[in-house]
Design an enzyme around this catalytic site. Structure first.
Site, short mmCIF file in Angstrom:
data_model
loop_
_atom_site.label_atom_id
_atom_site.label_comp_id
_atom_site.label_asym_id
_atom_site.label_seq_id
_atom_site.Cartn_x
_atom_site.Cartn_y
_atom_site.Cartn_z
N TYR A 20 4.45 15.75 15.08
CA TYR A 20 5.15 14.88 14.14
C TYR A 20 6.68 14.98 14.29
O TYR A 20 7.29 14.15 14.93
CB TYR A 20 4.70 15.15 12.68
CG TYR A 20 5.14 14.00 11.80
CD1 TYR A 20 4.29 12.94 11.52
CD2 TYR A 20 6.46 13.92 11.33
CE1 TYR A 20 4.73 11.85 10.78
CE2 TYR A 20 6.89 12.84 10.59
CZ TYR A 20 6.03 11.81 10.31
OH TYR A 20 6.47 10.73 9.60
N VAL B 234 0.66 12.61 2.05
CA VAL B 234 -0.39 12.04 1.20
C VAL B 234 -1.35 11.25 2.08
O VAL B 234 -1.02 10.95 3.23
CB VAL B 234 0.20 11.09 0.11
CG1 VAL B 234 0.98 11.86 -0.93
CG2 VAL B 234 1.05 10.00 0.74
N THR C 188 0.86 -1.20 0.00
CA THR C 188 0.00 0.00 0.00
C THR C 188 0.90 1.25 0.00
O THR C 188 2.11 1.14 0.17
CB THR C 188 -0.91 0.06 1.26
OG1 THR C 188 -0.08 -0.03 2.42
CG2 THR C 188 -1.93 -1.07 1.29
P1 NAD Z 1 1.14 2.35 4.53
O1 NAD Z 1 0.38 2.08 5.78
O2 NAD Z 1 0.36 2.67 3.31
O3 NAD Z 1 2.09 1.10 4.17
C1 NAD Z 1 2.73 0.33 5.13
C2 NAD Z 1 3.27 -0.95 4.51
O4 NAD Z 1 3.99 -1.67 5.53
C3 NAD Z 1 2.20 -1.91 3.98
O5 NAD Z 1 2.69 -2.54 2.81
C4 NAD Z 1 2.09 -2.97 5.10
O6 NAD Z 1 1.65 -4.25 4.66
C5 NAD Z 1 3.54 -3.03 5.53
N1 NAD Z 1 3.75 -3.56 6.88
C6 NAD Z 1 3.32 -3.04 8.06
N2 NAD Z 1 3.74 -3.82 9.09
C7 NAD Z 1 4.45 -4.83 8.53
C8 NAD Z 1 5.15 -5.96 9.04
N3 NAD Z 1 5.23 -6.19 10.36
N4 NAD Z 1 5.74 -6.81 8.17
C9 NAD Z 1 5.67 -6.60 6.82
N5 NAD Z 1 5.04 -5.54 6.28
C10 NAD Z 1 4.44 -4.68 7.13
O7 NAD Z 1 2.17 3.51 4.91
P2 NAD Z 1 2.84 4.73 4.12
O8 NAD Z 1 2.13 5.97 4.52
O9 NAD Z 1 3.04 4.41 2.70
O10 NAD Z 1 4.25 4.80 4.87
C11 NAD Z 1 5.43 4.22 4.37
C12 NAD Z 1 6.61 5.07 4.81
O11 NAD Z 1 6.49 6.37 4.20
C13 NAD Z 1 6.69 5.30 6.32
O12 NAD Z 1 8.03 5.33 6.72
C14 NAD Z 1 6.10 6.71 6.46
O13 NAD Z 1 6.54 7.37 7.63
C15 NAD Z 1 6.64 7.36 5.20
N6 NAD Z 1 5.97 8.61 4.79
C16 NAD Z 1 4.60 8.66 4.70
C17 NAD Z 1 4.00 9.87 4.35
C18 NAD Z 1 2.50 9.99 4.26
O14 NAD Z 1 2.00 11.12 4.15
N7 NAD Z 1 1.78 8.89 4.24
C19 NAD Z 1 4.79 11.00 4.05
C20 NAD Z 1 6.18 10.88 4.11
C21 NAD Z 1 6.76 9.68 4.50
#
Ligand code: NAD
Length: 399
Positions: free
Chosen positions: A234, A272, A50
């Site tokens: 944050y 996002v 995701t």
């Molecule tokens: P998300 O929740 O969409 O995706 C998380 C992913 O991690 C999924 O594929 C899930 O299956 C996997 N996952 C979770 N626990 C797991 C485990 N124990 N074993 C295997 N897989 C596991 O999250 P996201 O928002 O895409 O975040 C991803 C990264 O991007 C994070 O480090 C987040 O801090 C960073 N980020 C997010 C944003 C935002 O606005 N969403 C902005 C900047 C940075």
């Protein structure tokens, strides 16, 4: 069964297989319409199902022609429950990648465990030899340490002083004030243990020891900075402490990998709507205003536009990747532009329930949120009877 969204707070407990597949297809189409880049050809994405991880996998495969192995933690359908969105996304991605003649396999299990690391190493040995890019994109509420067995839970709290701010209930549109009390030392330590860099380093060490990481491999993990108004919750809060640890890990990994021509980065991405960001207090209201401003200025991006840009404009441009003075890749450059932030801040000061839809793109936020679970996607018949039980290809699934 006919599948409708069931929203509980900031999660949706159902997902639509056809909608999720279409959503993946749209991201694939976006990348296919961009110029190709000459990037990594054997890619491991940890957190691949995701949000940013899925987009990283799609952009690597369809923009750079990469074979991919994904790691995620998703649930299949059972009894009268649908599978999770990440499950359906993964099935759809694999199908499209295979059609394109690309290798794609997914290990569904706990990425924090030694067992899953070993399984991935075996898969790399069997199908790729070595990987030349490792994307670390996990977002998890908890982690069990593979050596001590201790389970840590992360919290989203300020550090030091209580945090007081406006916030929104995305479902009702109610704008209210929220006060969040500061984290204890124990909570800070736990959050760093879950979302900091220790597990990323364990992955890279395990891959190097097994000789399945190419000498000149790149690895990248994701971070966020954002505006001052979210700093307390944050960047200077518990999650920010974890991100500091992640950034320190990137430096350490870069020192190790650069000896043989490899590199490690943190990429600071834009805000996002994902399953993870919707759980952070205050952030959904900020994102709703930000989306309005960025859409008006023609600067709006989602995960896929960001991840395509990370490869095509940062990591694989043929010279050193452009970074800030701390060595971080900045994909939040458009979000943080002074003209964007000034307009967002004016909106933030003025916003209340009476002008919510004028000053924010709450409708866009809600629509993005539903799309995460495969709902509200154009061309999908949501009244049709669909089979929620969609199998994930045997090679990857551990369940
Ligand atoms: P998300 O929740 O969409 O995706 C998380 C992913 O991690 C999924 O594929 C899930 O299956 C996997 N996952 C979770 N626990 C797991 C485990 N124990 N074993 C295997 N897989 C596991 O999250 P996201 O928002 O895409 O975040 C991803 C990264 O991007 C994070 O480090 C987040 O801090 C960073 N980020 C997010 C944003 C935002 O606005 N969403 C902005 C900047 C940075």
């Amino acid at each position: 069964m006919v599948i409708k969204p069931k929203i509980r707070g900031f999660i949706c407990t159902t997902a639509h297989p056809v909608g999720c597949a279409k959503h993946v297809e749209e991201q694939v189409e976006y990348v296919k319409h961009q110029p190709k880049f000459d990037g990594a050809k054997k890619v491991l994405v940890i957190g691949s199902s995701t949000g940013y991880g899925l987009a990283s996998r799609i952009a690597a495969a369809f923009g750079g022609g990469a074979d991919t192995i994904g790691v995620c933690f998703e649930k299949p359908a059972s009894d009268n429950r649908t599978a999770t969105a990440g499950w359906y996304n993964t099935v759809a991605f694999e199908e499209l990648a295979k059609k394109e003649g690309l290798f794609a396999a997914t290990v569904n299990g706990d990425a924090f465990s030694d067992e899953i690391k070993a399984q991935v190493i075996d898969l790399i040995r069997a199908h790729m030899g070595q990987v030349d890019l490792v994307v670390y994109s996990l977002a998890s509420p908890r982690r069990t340490h593979p050596r001590t067995g201790e389970t840590f839970s992360s919290v989203i709290k300020p550090v030091g002083d209580p945090f007081h701010s406006k916030t929104i209930d995305v479902n009702s549109g109610k704008v209210s004030e929220v006060t969040i009390l500061p984290a204890t030392e124990e909570e800070i330590r736990n959050t760093v243990a879950v979302m900091g860099g220790e597990d990323w380093e364990m992955w890279i060490d395990a891959l190097r020891e097994a000789d399945v990481l190419a000498a000149n491999a790149t690895t990248v993990a994701y971070s966020y900075i954002g505006p001052e108004l979210t700093f307390s919750i944050y960047r200077e809060g518990t999650i920010g402490q974890a991100k500091n640890d992640l950034e320190a890990t990137a430096k350490r990994l870069n020192e190790k990998l650069s000896v043989t021509g490899g590199r490690a980065f943190v990429s600071v991405n834009k805000a996002v709507v994902t399953q993870s960001s919707s759980a952070i207090p205050v952030v959904p209201l900020y994102i709703s205003i930000l989306f309005k401003v960025m859409k008006e200025q023609g600067l709006h991006e989602g995960c896929i536009e960001q991840m395509y840009r990370m490869y095509a404009d940062r990591l694989y441009i043929g010279t050193a990747a452009p970074t800030d003075d701390r060595g971080r890749i900045r994909l939040d450059d458009l979000e943080m532009r002074p003209d964007v932030q000034d307009t967002v801040m004016r909106g933030w000061d003025e916003i209340d329930e009476s002008n919510l839809f004028d000053l924010s793109d709450l409708a866009g936020y809600r629509s993005d949120f539903l799309q995460l679970f495969g709902f509200g996607i154009e061309g999908v018949d949501y009244e049709a009877d669909v089979n929620p039980d969609v199998p994930m290809a045997e090679a990857g699934s551990t369940k």
